[in-house]
Design a protein around this motif. Sequence first.
Motif, PDB file in Angstrom:
ATOM      1  N   ALA A  45       0.855  -1.183   0.000  1.00  0.00           N
ATOM      2  CA  ALA A  45       0.000   0.000   0.000  1.00  0.00           C
ATOM      3  C   ALA A  45       0.893   1.237   0.000  1.00  0.00           C
ATOM      4  O   ALA A  45       2.047   1.188   0.444  1.00  0.00           O
ATOM      5  CB  ALA A  45      -0.919   0.010   1.210  1.00  0.00           C
ATOM      6  N   MET A  46       0.333   2.312  -0.519  1.00  0.00           N
ATOM      7  CA  MET A  46       1.042   3.588  -0.509  1.00  0.00           C
ATOM      8  C   MET A  46       0.007   4.687  -0.370  1.00  0.00           C
ATOM      9  O   MET A  46      -1.195   4.436  -0.449  1.00  0.00           O
ATOM     10  CB  MET A  46       1.878   3.755  -1.778  1.00  0.00           C
ATOM     11  N   GLY A  47       0.471   5.909  -0.129  1.00  0.00           N
ATOM     12  CA  GLY A  47      -0.459   7.013   0.045  1.00  0.00           C
ATOM     13  C   GLY A  47      -0.053   7.866   1.230  1.00  0.00           C
ATOM     14  O   GLY A  47       1.133   8.054   1.483  1.00  0.00           O
ATOM     15  N   ALA A  48      -1.057   8.366   1.947  1.00  0.00           N
ATOM     16  CA  ALA A  48      -0.784   9.245   3.082  1.00  0.00           C
ATOM     17  C   ALA A  48      -1.786   8.979   4.196  1.00  0.00           C
ATOM     18  O   ALA A  48      -2.951   8.665   3.939  1.00  0.00           O
ATOM     19  CB  ALA A  48      -0.855  10.703   2.644  1.00  0.00           C
ATOM     20  N   ALA A  76       5.488   5.574   3.037  1.00  0.00           N
ATOM     21  CA  ALA A  76       6.626   5.391   2.134  1.00  0.00           C
ATOM     22  C   ALA A  76       6.673   3.949   1.646  1.00  0.00           C
ATOM     23  O   ALA A  76       7.034   3.671   0.506  1.00  0.00           O
ATOM     24  CB  ALA A  76       7.919   5.768   2.846  1.00  0.00           C
ATOM     25  N   SER A  77       6.279   3.049   2.541  1.00  0.00           N
ATOM     26  CA  SER A  77       6.211   1.637   2.185  1.00  0.00           C
ATOM     27  C   SER A  77       5.261   0.939   3.151  1.00  0.00           C
ATOM     28  O   SER A  77       5.258   1.259   4.340  1.00  0.00           O
ATOM     29  CB  SER A  77       7.603   1.000   2.273  1.00  0.00           C
ATOM     30  N   CYS A  78       4.486   0.062   2.624  1.00  0.00           N
ATOM     31  CA  CYS A  78       3.614  -0.744   3.490  1.00  0.00           C
ATOM     32  C   CYS A  78       3.505  -2.118   2.847  1.00  0.00           C
ATOM     33  O   CYS A  78       3.170  -2.220   1.671  1.00  0.00           O
ATOM     34  CB  CYS A  78       2.230  -0.098   3.612  1.00  0.00           C
ATOM     35  N   VAL A  96       6.559   1.768   6.728  1.00  0.00           N
ATOM     36  CA  VAL A  96       7.547   2.833   6.919  1.00  0.00           C
ATOM     37  C   VAL A  96       6.815   4.126   6.581  1.00  0.00           C
ATOM     38  O   VAL A  96       6.305   4.277   5.467  1.00  0.00           O
ATOM     39  CB  VAL A  96       8.776   2.667   5.992  1.00  0.00           C
ATOM     40  N   LEU A  97       6.717   5.009   7.564  1.00  0.00           N
ATOM     41  CA  LEU A  97       6.002   6.279   7.385  1.00  0.00           C
ATOM     42  C   LEU A  97       7.008   7.417   7.375  1.00  0.00           C
ATOM     43  O   LEU A  97       7.983   7.390   8.132  1.00  0.00           O
ATOM     44  CB  LEU A  97       5.003   6.478   8.531  1.00  0.00           C
ATOM     45  N   SER A  98       6.773   8.413   6.515  1.00  0.00           N
ATOM     46  CA  SER A  98       7.722   9.525   6.452  1.00  0.00           C
ATOM     47  C   SER A  98       7.033  10.850   6.735  1.00  0.00           C
ATOM     48  O   SER A  98       5.880  11.067   6.376  1.00  0.00           O
ATOM     49  CB  SER A  98       8.441   9.556   5.099  1.00  0.00           C
ATOM     50  N   THR A 104      11.808   9.193   8.948  1.00  0.00           N
ATOM     51  CA  THR A 104      10.873   8.067   8.918  1.00  0.00           C
ATOM     52  C   THR A 104      10.718   7.401  10.285  1.00  0.00           C
ATOM     53  O   THR A 104      11.588   7.532  11.160  1.00  0.00           O
ATOM     54  CB  THR A 104      11.331   6.981   7.917  1.00  0.00           C
ATOM     55  N   VAL A 105       9.630   6.714  10.410  1.00  0.00           N
ATOM     56  CA  VAL A 105       9.375   5.876  11.570  1.00  0.00           C
ATOM     57  C   VAL A 105       8.746   4.608  10.995  1.00  0.00           C
ATOM     58  O   VAL A 105       8.100   4.657   9.949  1.00  0.00           O
ATOM     59  CB  VAL A 105       8.454   6.606  12.581  1.00  0.00           C
ATOM     60  N   ALA A 106       8.964   3.488  11.649  1.00  0.00           N
ATOM     61  CA  ALA A 106       8.482   2.236  11.058  1.00  0.00           C
ATOM     62  C   ALA A 106       8.095   1.241  12.129  1.00  0.00           C
ATOM     63  O   ALA A 106       8.516   1.345  13.286  1.00  0.00           O
ATOM     64  CB  ALA A 106       9.571   1.649  10.168  1.00  0.00           C
ATOM     65  N   GLY A 107       7.304   0.276  11.718  1.00  0.00           N
ATOM     66  CA  GLY A 107       6.933  -0.793  12.639  1.00  0.00           C
ATOM     67  C   GLY A 107       5.735  -1.578  12.153  1.00  0.00           C
ATOM     68  O   GLY A 107       5.303  -1.446  11.003  1.00  0.00           O
TER      69      GLY A 107
END
Length: 145
Positions: A45-48, A76-78, A96-98, A104-107
Amino acid sequence: MIFIEFAEFEIEKVIMARADHDADIVEFITDLAKTEEIEAGIFTAMGALKNARLGYYDQEVHEYQELKIDEHCEIASCVGNISILEGEPFVHSHAVLSYEDGETVAGHLNAGRVFASEIHVQVVDGPKVERKHDNVTDLSLWKFG
Ligand code: ZN
Protein backbone atom coordinates in the motif's frame (compact mmCIF):
# COMPACT_ATOMS: atom_id res chain seq x y z
CA MET A 1 17.18 -30.38 13.07
CA ILE A 2 15.78 -27.38 11.24
CA PHE A 3 12.11 -27.48 10.39
CA ILE A 4 11.07 -24.95 7.82
CA GLU A 5 7.39 -24.10 7.65
CA PHE A 6 6.58 -23.27 4.07
CA ALA A 7 4.12 -23.89 1.27
CA GLU A 8 3.79 -22.99 -2.42
CA PHE A 9 1.06 -20.83 -3.93
CA GLU A 10 -0.14 -19.57 -7.28
CA ILE A 11 -1.25 -15.99 -7.78
CA GLU A 12 -5.00 -16.23 -8.40
CA LYS A 13 -5.70 -12.55 -9.09
CA VAL A 14 -4.65 -9.02 -8.26
CA ILE A 15 -7.04 -6.52 -6.69
CA MET A 16 -6.31 -2.80 -6.75
CA ALA A 17 -8.35 -0.74 -4.31
CA ARG A 18 -8.59 2.89 -3.23
CA ALA A 19 -9.15 3.21 0.49
CA ASP A 20 -11.82 5.66 1.60
CA HIS A 21 -10.79 9.01 3.05
CA ASP A 22 -10.86 8.72 6.88
CA ALA A 23 -11.08 4.91 6.82
CA ASP A 24 -8.74 2.95 9.02
CA ILE A 25 -6.30 1.35 6.60
CA VAL A 26 -5.99 -1.96 8.47
CA GLU A 27 -9.78 -2.25 8.86
CA PHE A 28 -10.22 -1.35 5.19
CA ILE A 29 -7.92 -4.17 4.06
CA THR A 30 -9.59 -6.56 6.52
CA ASP A 31 -13.06 -5.62 5.19
CA LEU A 32 -11.80 -6.03 1.62
CA ALA A 33 -10.49 -9.51 2.49
CA LYS A 34 -13.84 -10.47 4.06
CA THR A 35 -15.93 -9.05 1.19
CA GLU A 36 -13.76 -10.67 -1.49
CA GLU A 37 -13.38 -13.87 0.58
CA ILE A 38 -9.59 -13.69 0.50
CA GLU A 39 -8.13 -16.41 2.71
CA ALA A 40 -4.50 -15.86 1.69
CA GLY A 41 -2.79 -12.96 0.03
CA ILE A 42 0.03 -10.48 0.06
CA PHE A 43 -0.31 -6.75 -0.31
CA THR A 44 1.44 -3.45 -0.61
CA ALA A 45 0.00 0.00 0.00
CA MET A 46 1.04 3.59 -0.51
CA GLY A 47 -0.46 7.01 0.05
CA ALA A 48 -0.78 9.24 3.08
CA LEU A 49 -2.16 8.91 6.60
CA LYS A 50 -3.49 11.52 9.02
CA ASN A 51 -2.24 9.51 12.01
CA ALA A 52 -1.12 6.00 12.80
CA ARG A 53 -0.53 3.47 15.54
CA LEU A 54 2.60 1.39 15.19
CA GLY A 55 3.57 -1.62 17.23
CA TYR A 56 6.91 -2.91 18.43
CA TYR A 57 6.99 -6.43 19.81
CA ASP A 58 9.05 -6.63 22.98
CA GLN A 59 10.79 -9.99 22.62
CA GLU A 60 11.61 -10.16 26.35
CA VAL A 61 8.14 -9.63 27.80
CA HIS A 62 6.18 -10.87 24.75
CA GLU A 63 4.01 -7.77 24.49
CA TYR A 64 3.46 -5.11 21.87
CA GLN A 65 4.44 -1.58 22.75
CA GLU A 66 2.40 1.04 20.90
CA LEU A 67 3.86 4.09 19.21
CA LYS A 68 1.33 6.86 18.58
CA ILE A 69 1.88 8.90 15.41
CA ASP A 70 -0.32 11.98 15.56
CA GLU A 71 1.20 13.75 12.56
CA HIS A 72 0.38 13.63 8.88
CA CYS A 73 2.72 11.23 7.12
CA GLU A 74 3.37 9.50 3.83
CA ILE A 75 3.13 5.74 3.56
CA ALA A 76 6.63 5.39 2.13
CA SER A 77 6.21 1.64 2.19
CA CYS A 78 3.61 -0.74 3.49
CA VAL A 79 3.77 -4.49 3.11
CA GLY A 80 1.64 -7.20 4.57
CA ASN A 81 -0.23 -10.42 4.23
CA ILE A 82 -3.66 -11.90 4.76
CA SER A 83 -4.14 -15.25 6.42
CA ILE A 84 -6.73 -16.88 8.67
CA LEU A 85 -6.90 -16.31 12.43
CA GLU A 86 -9.72 -17.95 14.40
CA GLY A 87 -11.70 -18.54 11.20
CA GLU A 88 -11.55 -14.95 9.94
CA PRO A 89 -9.24 -13.15 7.48
CA PHE A 90 -6.47 -11.47 9.45
CA VAL A 91 -4.28 -8.65 8.14
CA HIS A 92 -0.64 -8.45 9.24
CA SER A 93 0.96 -5.24 8.06
CA HIS A 94 4.18 -3.30 8.52
CA ALA A 95 4.84 0.24 7.37
CA VAL A 96 7.55 2.83 6.92
CA LEU A 97 6.00 6.28 7.39
CA SER A 98 7.72 9.52 6.45
CA TYR A 99 7.29 13.04 7.77
CA GLU A 100 7.52 16.43 6.04
CA ASP A 101 11.31 16.56 6.58
CA GLY A 102 11.78 13.06 5.15
CA GLU A 103 12.47 11.47 8.51
CA THR A 104 10.87 8.07 8.92
CA VAL A 105 9.37 5.88 11.57
CA ALA A 106 8.48 2.24 11.06
CA GLY A 107 6.93 -0.79 12.64
CA HIS A 108 4.02 -3.18 12.85
CA LEU A 109 1.00 -1.21 11.56
CA ASN A 110 -1.91 -1.48 14.02
CA ALA A 111 -4.01 1.35 12.61
CA GLY A 112 -3.84 4.41 10.39
CA ARG A 113 -6.40 7.06 9.44
CA VAL A 114 -6.37 7.33 5.64
CA PHE A 115 -5.87 10.65 3.88
CA ALA A 116 -5.56 8.82 0.57
CA SER A 117 -4.28 5.33 -0.14
CA GLU A 118 -3.87 2.85 -2.95
CA ILE A 119 -3.76 -0.82 -2.07
CA HIS A 120 -2.60 -3.70 -4.26
CA VAL A 121 -3.54 -7.20 -3.14
CA GLN A 122 -2.25 -10.39 -4.72
CA VAL A 123 -4.74 -13.13 -3.87
CA VAL A 124 -3.00 -16.49 -3.74
CA ASP A 125 -4.30 -20.01 -4.18
CA GLY A 126 -2.83 -22.95 -2.29
CA PRO A 127 -2.87 -24.61 1.11
CA LYS A 128 -4.79 -22.98 3.94
CA VAL A 129 -2.69 -20.45 5.85
CA GLU A 130 -3.83 -20.36 9.45
CA ARG A 131 -2.34 -18.53 12.41
CA LYS A 132 -1.86 -20.64 15.51
CA HIS A 133 -0.39 -19.71 18.86
CA ASP A 134 3.36 -20.32 19.03
CA ASN A 135 4.70 -21.09 22.51
CA VAL A 136 8.24 -19.85 21.83
CA THR A 137 7.32 -16.35 20.63
CA ASP A 138 3.82 -16.05 22.14
CA LEU A 139 2.68 -14.87 18.69
CA SER A 140 0.11 -16.33 16.31
CA LEU A 141 2.29 -17.76 13.57
CA TRP A 142 1.55 -19.53 10.29
CA LYS A 143 0.63 -23.16 9.98
CA PHE A 144 -0.01 -24.49 6.48
CA GLY A 145 -2.86 -26.93 5.95
ZN1 ZN B 1 4.11 -7.46 12.74
